[in-house]
Motif scaffolding. Sequence first.
Motif, PDB file in Angstrom:
ATOM      1  N   TYR A 171       0.894  -1.319   0.039  1.00 31.80           N
ATOM      2  CA  TYR A 171      -0.016  -0.027   0.122  1.00 31.80           C
ATOM      3  C   TYR A 171       1.046   1.256   0.089  1.00 31.80           C
ATOM      4  N   LEU A 172       0.361   2.272  -0.307  1.00 28.13           N
ATOM      5  CA  LEU A 172       0.888   3.667  -0.413  1.00 28.13           C
ATOM      6  C   LEU A 172       0.005   4.483   0.590  1.00 28.13           C
ATOM      7  N   ALA A 173       0.683   5.127   1.390  1.00 21.14           N
ATOM      8  CA  ALA A 173       0.043   6.009   2.283  1.00 21.14           C
ATOM      9  C   ALA A 173      -0.951   4.945   3.230  1.00 21.14           C
ATOM     10  N   GLY A 174      -0.797   3.817   3.229  1.00 23.26           N
ATOM     11  CA  GLY A 174      -1.570   2.908   4.217  1.00 23.26           C
ATOM     12  C   GLY A 174      -2.835   2.729   3.485  1.00 23.26           C
ATOM     13  N   VAL A 175      -3.403   3.319   2.396  1.00 22.88           N
ATOM     14  CA  VAL A 175      -4.590   3.165   1.999  1.00 22.88           C
ATOM     15  C   VAL A 175      -4.868   2.889   0.454  1.00 22.88           C
ATOM     16  N   LEU A 176      -3.883   3.218  -0.209  1.00 25.24           N
ATOM     17  CA  LEU A 176      -3.883   2.957  -1.644  1.00 25.24           C
ATOM     18  C   LEU A 176      -3.272   1.608  -2.058  1.00 25.24           C
ATOM     19  N   PRO A 177      -3.738   0.948  -2.890  1.00 29.06           N
ATOM     20  CA  PRO A 177      -2.959  -0.251  -3.408  1.00 29.06           C
ATOM     21  C   PRO A 177      -1.739   0.277  -4.272  1.00 29.06           C
ATOM     22  N   ASN A 178      -0.515  -0.512  -4.065  1.00 27.44           N
ATOM     23  CA  ASN A 178       0.540   0.199  -4.645  1.00 27.44           C
ATOM     24  C   ASN A 178       0.734   0.083  -5.996  1.00 27.44           C
ATOM     25  N   THR A 179       0.426   1.131  -6.985  1.00 30.96           N
ATOM     26  CA  THR A 179       0.410   0.897  -8.474  1.00 30.96           C
ATOM     27  C   THR A 179       1.216   2.277  -8.679  1.00 30.96           C
ATOM     28  N   PRO A 180       2.000   2.349  -9.966  1.00 33.12           N
ATOM     29  CA  PRO A 180       2.482   3.472 -10.404  1.00 33.12           C
ATOM     30  C   PRO A 180       1.285   4.690 -10.405  1.00 33.12           C
ATOM     31  N   ALA A 181       0.149   4.237 -10.986  1.00 34.04           N
ATOM     32  CA  ALA A 181      -0.937   5.245 -11.092  1.00 34.04           C
ATOM     33  C   ALA A 181      -1.257   6.025  -9.795  1.00 34.04           C
ATOM     34  N   ASN A 182      -1.354   5.168  -8.816  1.00 34.47           N
ATOM     35  CA  ASN A 182      -1.724   5.672  -7.488  1.00 34.47           C
ATOM     36  C   ASN A 182      -0.650   6.488  -6.874  1.00 34.47           C
ATOM     37  N   LEU A 183       0.580   6.081  -7.100  1.00 32.29           N
ATOM     38  CA  LEU A 183       1.744   6.749  -6.533  1.00 32.29           C
ATOM     39  C   LEU A 183       1.652   8.355  -7.275  1.00 32.29           C
ATOM     40  N   VAL A 184       1.380   8.161  -8.601  1.00 26.37           N
ATOM     41  CA  VAL A 184       1.054   9.560  -9.276  1.00 26.37           C
ATOM     42  C   VAL A 184      -0.056  10.445  -8.372  1.00 26.37           C
ATOM     43  N   ARG A 185      -0.929   9.640  -8.229  1.00 23.99           N
ATOM     44  CA  ARG A 185      -1.892  10.424  -7.557  1.00 23.99           C
ATOM     45  C   ARG A 185      -1.872  10.723  -6.202  1.00 23.99           C
ATOM     46  N   TRP A 186      -0.971  10.047  -5.403  1.00 22.02           N
ATOM     47  CA  TRP A 186      -0.645  10.459  -4.231  1.00 22.02           C
ATOM     48  C   TRP A 186       0.429  11.815  -4.216  1.00 22.02           C
ATOM     49  N   LEU A 187       1.380  11.663  -5.094  1.00 20.65           N
ATOM     50  CA  LEU A 187       2.436  12.640  -5.202  1.00 20.65           C
ATOM     51  C   LEU A 187       1.658  13.947  -5.687  1.00 20.65           C
ATOM     52  N   ARG A 188       0.610  13.930  -6.405  1.00 20.73           N
ATOM     53  CA  ARG A 188       0.003  15.275  -6.726  1.00 20.73           C
ATOM     54  C   ARG A 188      -1.150  15.827  -5.864  1.00 20.73           C
ATOM     55  N   ASP A 189      -1.606  14.960  -5.019  1.00 19.19           N
ATOM     56  CA  ASP A 189      -2.500  15.519  -4.157  1.00 19.19           C
ATOM     57  C   ASP A 189      -2.631  14.588  -2.915  1.00 19.19           C
ATOM     58  N   PRO A 190      -1.481  14.458  -2.012  1.00 21.04           N
ATOM     59  CA  PRO A 190      -1.896  13.863  -0.811  1.00 21.04           C
ATOM     60  C   PRO A 190      -2.817  13.827   0.200  1.00 21.04           C
ATOM     61  N   GLN A 191      -2.995  15.271   0.366  1.00 19.60           N
ATOM     62  CA  GLN A 191      -4.391  15.554   1.326  1.00 19.60           C
ATOM     63  C   GLN A 191      -5.678  14.986   0.991  1.00 19.60           C
ATOM     64  N   THR A 192      -5.955  14.938  -0.542  1.00 19.51           N
ATOM     65  CA  THR A 192      -7.433  14.647  -0.789  1.00 19.51           C
ATOM     66  C   THR A 192      -7.167  12.775  -0.290  1.00 19.51           C
ATOM     67  N   ILE A 193      -6.169  12.265  -0.530  1.00 17.58           N
ATOM     68  CA  ILE A 193      -6.113  10.846  -0.418  1.00 17.58           C
ATOM     69  C   ILE A 193      -6.265  10.454   1.122  1.00 17.58           C
TER      70      ILE A 193
END
Length: 132
Positions: free
Chosen positions: A73-95
């Motif tokens: 997982y990324l940030a403890g909530v997102l499945p670890n995929t490249p697309a999700n990492l891009v989402r996390w890096l772009r807008d972590p507070q939304t996630i």
Amino acid sequence: MNLRALILLTALTLAGCNDARLLAVPGVGVGYAEDGRGAFQQHGCTSCHVIPGVVGADTHVGPPLSDLSERKYLAGVLPNTPANLVRWLRDPQTIAPGSAMPDLGVSTQVALDMAAYLYGSTAPSAASIKAR
């Protein structure tokens, strides 16, 4: 040939031509690992994270970014995929609202480059950097 296949073929061709480390993320774009390495310093990531192969990235405020591709997982909530990492890096507070990870104004291309570095990094591990 569909668009995804064309993007992947182009990325693989470019990788063979100039030996650059690329990451193709379907529906998002292509990231360049070497550009990602510099982006970590430019966006202040080195202030909080250990990032193998990035000079000055030896702070233990946030989690180390070594072996990221092996995490579930990324940030403890997102499945670890490249697309999700891009989402996390772009807008972590939304996630993860209230997370210590600030919104750093990272563009989609820069997030792709960072993801390419983290997923494709052949940089030395944090332990080997400290041993130097």
